[in-house]
Design a protein around this motif. Structure first.
Motif, short mmCIF file in Angstrom:
data_model
loop_
_atom_site.label_atom_id
_atom_site.label_comp_id
_atom_site.label_asym_id
_atom_site.label_seq_id
_atom_site.Cartn_x
_atom_site.Cartn_y
_atom_site.Cartn_z
N ARG A 219 23.09 -5.48 3.71
CA ARG A 219 23.51 -6.46 2.71
C ARG A 219 23.57 -5.86 1.29
NH1 ARG A 219 23.47 -11.83 4.60
NH2 ARG A 219 24.02 -11.68 6.81
N ARG A 220 23.25 -4.58 1.16
CA ARG A 220 23.34 -3.83 -0.10
C ARG A 220 22.44 -4.41 -1.20
NH1 ARG A 220 28.32 -4.92 1.60
NH2 ARG A 220 28.88 -6.19 -0.20
N HIS A 221 21.25 -4.83 -0.82
CA HIS A 221 20.29 -5.34 -1.79
C HIS A 221 19.51 -4.19 -2.42
CE1 HIS A 221 21.14 -9.41 -0.68
NE2 HIS A 221 20.60 -9.33 0.52
N ASP A 222 18.99 -4.44 -3.63
CA ASP A 222 18.16 -3.43 -4.30
C ASP A 222 16.69 -3.52 -3.88
OD1 ASP A 222 20.27 -2.36 -5.75
OD2 ASP A 222 20.03 -3.80 -7.39
N THR A 223 16.38 -4.45 -3.02
CA THR A 223 15.01 -4.63 -2.55
C THR A 223 14.48 -3.35 -1.90
OG1 THR A 223 15.51 -6.95 -2.10
CG2 THR A 223 13.56 -6.04 -1.03
N ARG A 224 13.19 -3.10 -2.13
CA ARG A 224 12.53 -1.98 -1.48
C ARG A 224 11.55 -2.50 -0.43
NH1 ARG A 224 10.52 0.83 -6.86
NH2 ARG A 224 10.73 -1.35 -7.53
N LEU A 225 11.36 -1.71 0.62
CA LEU A 225 10.50 -2.08 1.73
C LEU A 225 9.23 -1.24 1.70
CD1 LEU A 225 9.97 -3.56 4.45
CD2 LEU A 225 11.18 -1.67 5.57
N CYS A 226 8.09 -1.92 1.68
CA CYS A 226 6.79 -1.25 1.74
C CYS A 226 6.13 -1.59 3.07
CB CYS A 226 5.90 -1.71 0.58
SG CYS A 226 4.21 -1.04 0.66
N VAL A 227 5.67 -0.58 3.77
CA VAL A 227 4.91 -0.77 5.00
C VAL A 227 3.46 -0.41 4.74
CG1 VAL A 227 4.53 0.03 7.37
CG2 VAL A 227 6.86 -0.42 6.56
N VAL A 228 2.57 -1.35 5.02
CA VAL A 228 1.13 -1.10 4.87
C VAL A 228 0.56 -0.71 6.24
CG1 VAL A 228 0.76 -2.54 2.85
CG2 VAL A 228 0.72 -3.59 5.11
N ASP A 229 -0.40 0.18 6.24
CA ASP A 229 -0.92 0.71 7.50
C ASP A 229 -2.44 0.75 7.44
OD1 ASP A 229 -0.19 1.67 10.05
OD2 ASP A 229 -0.61 3.73 9.46
N PRO A 230 -3.14 0.18 8.43
CA PRO A 230 -4.61 0.21 8.42
C PRO A 230 -5.15 1.59 8.71
CG PRO A 230 -3.81 -0.77 10.45
CD PRO A 230 -2.61 -0.54 9.59
N GLU A 231 -6.41 1.79 8.38
CA GLU A 231 -7.02 3.09 8.59
C GLU A 231 -7.02 3.47 10.07
OE1 GLU A 231 -11.73 2.87 8.79
OE2 GLU A 231 -11.02 1.82 7.00
N ASN A 232 -6.95 4.75 10.31
CA ASN A 232 -6.94 5.36 11.66
C ASN A 232 -5.63 5.18 12.40
OD1 ASN A 232 -9.66 6.20 11.40
ND2 ASN A 232 -10.38 4.20 12.08
N SER A 233 -4.63 4.58 11.78
CA SER A 233 -3.33 4.43 12.42
C SER A 233 -2.49 5.68 12.18
CB SER A 233 -2.61 3.20 11.87
OG SER A 233 -1.28 3.15 12.32
N ALA A 234 -1.54 5.92 13.08
CA ALA A 234 -0.71 7.13 12.99
C ALA A 234 0.50 6.97 12.07
CB ALA A 234 -0.22 7.51 14.38
N PHE A 235 0.91 5.72 11.78
CA PHE A 235 2.17 5.52 11.06
C PHE A 235 2.18 6.16 9.68
CE2 PHE A 235 2.58 1.64 13.86
CZ PHE A 235 3.69 2.09 14.55
N PHE A 236 1.11 5.98 8.91
CA PHE A 236 1.09 6.50 7.54
C PHE A 236 1.22 8.02 7.53
CE2 PHE A 236 -1.09 8.15 3.76
CZ PHE A 236 -0.38 7.50 2.76
N GLY A 237 0.45 8.69 8.36
CA GLY A 237 0.53 10.14 8.42
C GLY A 237 1.88 10.61 8.91
N GLY A 238 2.42 9.91 9.91
CA GLY A 238 3.74 10.29 10.42
C GLY A 238 4.83 10.14 9.38
N TRP A 239 4.74 9.08 8.56
CA TRP A 239 5.75 8.84 7.52
C TRP A 239 5.59 9.83 6.36
CZ3 TRP A 239 5.38 7.31 2.34
CH2 TRP A 239 6.59 6.89 1.75
N SER A 240 4.36 9.98 5.88
CA SER A 240 4.15 10.82 4.68
C SER A 240 4.39 12.30 4.97
CB SER A 240 2.74 10.61 4.13
OG SER A 240 1.76 10.93 5.10
N GLU A 241 4.15 12.72 6.21
CA GLU A 241 4.33 14.13 6.58
C GLU A 241 5.62 14.38 7.37
OE1 GLU A 241 0.79 15.15 8.69
OE2 GLU A 241 -0.50 14.32 7.12
N ASP A 242 6.42 13.31 7.51
CA ASP A 242 7.67 13.41 8.27
C ASP A 242 7.42 14.03 9.63
OD1 ASP A 242 10.36 13.08 8.75
OD2 ASP A 242 10.95 14.96 7.81
N ASP A 243 6.40 13.48 10.31
CA ASP A 243 5.96 14.04 11.59
C ASP A 243 5.87 12.93 12.65
OD1 ASP A 243 4.85 15.39 13.70
OD2 ASP A 243 2.89 15.70 12.76
N PRO A 244 6.90 12.76 13.46
CA PRO A 244 6.87 11.70 14.47
C PRO A 244 5.84 11.93 15.57
CG PRO A 244 8.81 13.08 14.76
CD PRO A 244 8.18 13.50 13.46
#
Length: 372
Positions: A219-244
């Motif tokens: 829809r070409r919105h300027d909105t930004r998406l933030c994903v919050v991740d609890p401790e010990n989860s893999a998502f934050f590390g995978g995203w910040s280090e670009d490591d799936p």
């Protein structure tokens, strides 16, 4: 079986009785959507002089009480239309609770057996809800084994493993069709900041963040998406280090956080990630409940912590706008965990420093990170 002189072969799936069952199954699932009104968008109380509006999209009002009702409906339609589920098929799912509650509801709607493969640590309230919907709970000691155990049960029963962690991002029509993203933007249309600065969500399968992130771009919105991740989860590390291939040890915040980066998580549609300590998640859930009068779960607390941090950042920079996050499910499902001081003590979780941060923010608008 063949006709037309052998040029055309007709498979079992063209059996009139099977097609009639499929048609009726899809009608029942679609009828459920037609009976359910859209979920509410509540205004979270912030001082008007800040010029920032915070909204909670209340997904707890779905028939099965959580955001996962949308996902379960989509997964069932996806499996039905792909020909993976037919009359009598046993439905298997790997789930920490809320998805299984919703899927058990749809399985009962279609008169299908349902088995939820879950960590043994899942809250007793969620287990009771699954069983109330007619499902059976298959508990495992090692949370990382739920995938293989689900596949094994599907093979043994001749059933179908829905596999929310793979299919969540593709089962939902992210372009629209009343998905959660389209609903949020439609409901904001008459607010003073109709295009939100931020949408804040957690990641369990990654399906919700994928849907919202794609919709924002489409829809070409300027909105930004933030994903919050609890401790010990893999998502934050995978995203910040670009490591799936990043791994974690799971999460004590049910419904979000995973021991691996799930296939449905699309990191490229995420603009920002915030790692949230469990103490902050639970403190924010309790604080949000006291402010709004609506008892909320731990994943809502994780999202509230991230949303309030973003609000504080906007305020410190003199920005105005709106922020939207989700009320994922009700806190009554966690009476014996997040709202039990004895459970917190057993887990070694101290919420006092995080509660102090929230109370100071409410009083002064200043965000002070607790000591790590």
């Amino acid at each position: 079986m063949s006709d037309d002189g052998g040029c055309c072969r007709v498979g079992d799936h063209s059996d009139p009785a099977a097609r009639a069952w499929l048609s009726e199954a899809i009608r029942r699932v679609e009828a459920d959507a037609n009976r359910s009104a859209d979920t509410h968008l509540h205004v979270f109380p912030l001082p008007a002089r800040w010029g920032i509006d915070l909204y909670l999209k209340d997904e707890s009002v779905h028939p099965t009480g959580s955001l996962k009702h949308r996902l379960a409906r989509s997964l069932f339609l996806h499996a039905l239309c792909n020909g993976w589920v037919s009359e009598g098929t046993t439905i298997i799912e790997a789930s920490s609770g809320s998805t299984a509650v919703s899927e058990a509801y749809f399985a009962r709607l279609l008169d299908l057996p349902f088995v939820a493969v879950m960590p043994r640590s899942t809250s007793p309230e969620k287990i009771e809800l699954i069983e109330f919907q007619g499902g059976r709970c298959h508990l495992v000691d090692d949370p990382s084994s739920i995938y293989d155990e689900s596949r094994r049960l599907a093979r043994e029963t001749g059933g179908h493993y829905l596999d929310q962690f793979t299919y969540a991002e593709r089962a939902t029509d992210w372009r629209g069709n009343n998905n959660i993203a389209e609903s949020i933007f439609s409901q904001l249309a008459h607010e003073r900041h109709p295009i939100p600065t931020w949408v804040v969500v957690g990641a369990g399968t990654g399906g919700t963040s994928a849907t919202i992130g794609r919709f924002i771009r489409y829809r070409r919105h300027d909105t930004r998406l933030c994903v919050v991740d609890p401790e010990n989860s893999a998502f934050f590390g995978g995203w910040s280090e670009d490591d799936p291939s990043a791994t974690g040890s799971g999460s004590r915040i049910e419904g979000i956080g995973r021991p691996r980066v799930e296939p449905s998580f699309l990191p490229k549609v995420v603009d920002c990630m915030i790692s949230v300590p469990d103490g902050a998640s639970i403190a924010a859930a309790r604080w949000c409940s006291s402010v709004t009068g609506r008892l909320v779960g731990g994943s809502t607390g994780t999202e509230m912590w991230g949303a309030l941090r973003l609000v504080a950042g906007m305020r410190s920079r003199g920005e105005t706008g709106s922020v939207v996050t989700l009320l994922c499910d009700g806190g009554e499902r966690y009476a014996h965990t997040y709202y039990d001081d004895g459970w917190l003590a057993d887990q070694g979780i101290d919420i006092a420093p995080y509660t102090a941060t929230l109370e100071k923010f409410a009083d002064t608008g200043e965000w002070v990170e607790p000591p790590s």
